[in-house]
Design an enzyme around this catalytic site. Sequence first.
Site, mmCIF file in Angstrom:
data_model
loop_
_atom_site.group_PDB
_atom_site.id
_atom_site.type_symbol
_atom_site.label_atom_id
_atom_site.label_comp_id
_atom_site.label_asym_id
_atom_site.label_seq_id
_atom_site.Cartn_x
_atom_site.Cartn_y
_atom_site.Cartn_z
ATOM 1 N N ASP A 13 0.812 -1.220 0.000
ATOM 2 C CA ASP A 13 0.000 0.000 0.000
ATOM 3 C C ASP A 13 0.845 1.269 0.000
ATOM 4 O O ASP A 13 0.422 2.302 0.516
ATOM 5 C CB ASP A 13 -0.957 0.032 1.218
ATOM 6 C CG ASP A 13 -1.750 -1.245 1.344
ATOM 7 O OD1 ASP A 13 -2.224 -1.730 0.305
ATOM 8 O OD2 ASP A 13 -1.874 -1.773 2.460
ATOM 9 N N GLY A 15 1.719 2.934 -2.669
ATOM 10 C CA GLY A 15 1.326 3.844 -3.748
ATOM 11 C C GLY A 15 2.024 3.501 -5.049
ATOM 12 O O GLY A 15 2.241 4.372 -5.910
ATOM 13 N N LYS A 16 2.353 2.225 -5.204
ATOM 14 C CA LYS A 16 3.076 1.784 -6.410
ATOM 15 C C LYS A 16 2.273 2.051 -7.688
ATOM 16 O O LYS A 16 2.822 2.490 -8.693
ATOM 17 C CB LYS A 16 3.384 0.278 -6.322
ATOM 18 C CG LYS A 16 4.266 -0.095 -5.149
ATOM 19 C CD LYS A 16 4.408 -1.587 -5.006
ATOM 20 C CE LYS A 16 3.167 -2.284 -4.492
ATOM 21 N NZ LYS A 16 2.783 -1.970 -3.102
ATOM 22 N N GLY A 40 -4.125 -4.165 -4.451
ATOM 23 C CA GLY A 40 -5.096 -3.163 -4.884
ATOM 24 C C GLY A 40 -4.315 -1.921 -5.262
ATOM 25 O O GLY A 40 -3.895 -1.169 -4.396
ATOM 26 N N THR A 129 -5.925 -11.671 2.806
ATOM 27 C CA THR A 129 -7.026 -11.047 2.067
ATOM 28 C C THR A 129 -8.050 -12.107 1.631
ATOM 29 O O THR A 129 -9.082 -11.775 1.073
ATOM 30 C CB THR A 129 -6.502 -10.330 0.801
ATOM 31 O OG1 THR A 129 -5.862 -11.304 -0.033
ATOM 32 C CG2 THR A 129 -5.505 -9.226 1.148
ATOM 33 N N GLN A 224 2.349 -5.808 -3.321
ATOM 34 C CA GLN A 224 2.625 -5.892 -1.883
ATOM 35 C C GLN A 224 3.931 -5.125 -1.564
ATOM 36 O O GLN A 224 4.274 -4.224 -2.293
ATOM 37 C CB GLN A 224 2.720 -7.355 -1.398
ATOM 38 C CG GLN A 224 1.381 -8.092 -1.389
ATOM 39 C CD GLN A 224 0.998 -8.642 -2.749
ATOM 40 O OE1 GLN A 224 1.781 -9.272 -3.417
ATOM 41 N NE2 GLN A 224 -0.231 -8.422 -3.149
ATOM 42 N N THR A 301 -9.689 -4.984 0.504
ATOM 43 C CA THR A 301 -10.583 -5.541 1.523
ATOM 44 C C THR A 301 -11.350 -4.468 2.294
ATOM 45 O O THR A 301 -12.265 -4.794 3.043
ATOM 46 C CB THR A 301 -9.758 -6.342 2.552
ATOM 47 O OG1 THR A 301 -8.792 -5.449 3.126
ATOM 48 C CG2 THR A 301 -9.051 -7.519 1.905
ATOM 49 N N SER A 412 5.471 12.466 -3.712
ATOM 50 C CA SER A 412 4.067 12.527 -4.090
ATOM 51 C C SER A 412 3.320 13.323 -3.025
ATOM 52 O O SER A 412 3.506 13.096 -1.828
ATOM 53 C CB SER A 412 3.520 11.108 -4.203
ATOM 54 O OG SER A 412 2.122 11.145 -4.357
HETATM 55 P P1 IMP Z 1 -2.477 -12.803 1.420
HETATM 56 O O1 IMP Z 1 -1.364 -12.513 0.492
HETATM 57 O O2 IMP Z 1 -3.806 -12.353 0.908
HETATM 58 O O3 IMP Z 1 -2.515 -14.226 1.899
HETATM 59 O O4 IMP Z 1 -2.216 -11.940 2.755
HETATM 60 C C1 IMP Z 1 -1.074 -12.141 3.564
HETATM 61 C C2 IMP Z 1 -0.712 -10.846 4.300
HETATM 62 O O5 IMP Z 1 -0.276 -9.889 3.354
HETATM 63 C C3 IMP Z 1 -1.872 -10.208 5.045
HETATM 64 O O6 IMP Z 1 -1.370 -9.555 6.190
HETATM 65 C C4 IMP Z 1 -2.395 -9.176 4.069
HETATM 66 O O7 IMP Z 1 -3.061 -8.123 4.707
HETATM 67 C C5 IMP Z 1 -1.097 -8.728 3.428
HETATM 68 N N1 IMP Z 1 -1.288 -8.261 2.057
HETATM 69 C C6 IMP Z 1 -1.479 -9.012 0.958
HETATM 70 N N2 IMP Z 1 -1.581 -8.244 -0.134
HETATM 71 C C7 IMP Z 1 -1.435 -6.982 0.291
HETATM 72 C C8 IMP Z 1 -1.410 -5.723 -0.391
HETATM 73 O O8 IMP Z 1 -1.513 -5.632 -1.613
HETATM 74 N N3 IMP Z 1 -1.224 -4.631 0.395
HETATM 75 C C9 IMP Z 1 -1.045 -4.713 1.739
HETATM 76 N N4 IMP Z 1 -1.051 -5.858 2.414
HETATM 77 C C10 IMP Z 1 -1.244 -6.991 1.689
#
Ligand code: IMP
Length: 423
Positions: A13, A15-16, A40, A129, A224, A301, A412
């Site tokens: 998160d 801001g990529k 996201g 997620t 991520q 989420t 930014s």
């Molecule tokens: P998963 O990859 O959905 O299994 O999530 C594993 C962990 O990574 C959890 O703590 C999620 O909240 C975090 N996570 C997964 N994708 C993102 C993302 O795009 N941004 C921030 N946290 C993420």
Amino acid sequence: MAVNLLLGLQWGDEGKGKIVDVLTKNYDIIARFQGGPNAGHTLEFDGIKHVLHTIPSGIFHDKAINLVGNGVVIDPVIFKKELDNLAKFDLDYKSKLVISRKAHLILPTHRILDAASEASKGKAKIGSTLKGIGPTYMDKTGRNGIRVGDLELSDWKERYRNLANKHEAMIDFYDAKIEYDLEELENEFFAAIETLKSLTFIDSEEYLYQAQKEGKKILAEGAQGSLLDIDFGTYPFVTSSNTTAAGACTGLGVAPNKIKEVFGIFKAYTTRVGSGPFPTELFDDDGETMGRVGNEFGATTGRERRCGWLDLVALKYAVHVNGVTQLMMMKGDVLSGFKTLKVCTAYNYKGKTITHLPYNIEPENVTPVYTEMKGWSEDLTKMSNKSEFPKELNEYIEFLEKELETPITIVSVGPDRTQTIHR
Ligand code: IMP
């Protein structure tokens, strides 16, 4: 031509998506290398906010090809929704989007397995997620997965059935009883597969090799953040892929010596969504202000993000692991109005002061050591040139550059494409 790489340095998160969108005009190909719809990526321009999950963030530009690499896991149902959203904007995405045959598919039963696994963990849950990411990568490394290229084979549905049957038996194994209607989920899945099949599948490693030979400019886009990396993150509270620079090599088939610039994206403070250690987390009004002003809610989420001061120990670690050559600081505007800013420059770790990220960073092992800096009160969001920056912001930036031994080339100052200041 070399490949440049863009990735997040914190817990995601950062801001990529916005920065990829800003930089796309300089590139011929934007190639996403890992993760899936757990991401996201938010982009804002012309007063409209777009959230992308699997599709690379260069899709709104006319020319660039957007490539979904072999390291990505694709949920056809979510992918179709993303495409449907793009269709509203009269975008000719079909000619600009290509998908690696080696990318793995997230099946409906992967999502259910994710939910069952999380529920069975009780208090130790990851905070996933629940998009099926972990189970899909498990099937990939377990050599059971179904890949995009399999959809071109006549027996793929048989393979699907075998794997889904196996998953059902695994779901029964968990104590947590998850309610689901597989028939309904499969109807949606098979319809989405037809949409996926209408896109162009490629042997992406060869495609990228030829593109490099032709002198095309390529930007590899990560998802991520580095602290969620399966090897280098805060395990087990991580995602299931390599979010760090090496992931671009395995997730695209790009050779390490072809990577030139590594753009590291970080927020001027820190956030984390989901469970796991976070040494500089704030539980006071300052944390609440960051969350409110920064609108810190997950793009995938909707979950509230945990907020805290910038952690230079962790950030330095990420700069080192990734070989970052340029830093890009996001959301500087959110810090306007804080009288004092704190930056964590060391940890008290089991009675010693250390400046590297240790194996255990749980609260019982680590207390942050802060350097305090004077904040600024000016609204940065209307600024368009670095000459307008308040003195205290310049001091903050220069302090970080010195500590991280890396230049900050973009600051930014708001979510819109235009709110981007080059230094
Ligand atoms: P998963 O990859 O959905 O299994 O999530 C594993 C962990 O990574 C959890 O703590 C999620 O909240 C975090 N996570 C997964 N994708 C993102 C993302 O795009 N941004 C921030 N946290 C993420």
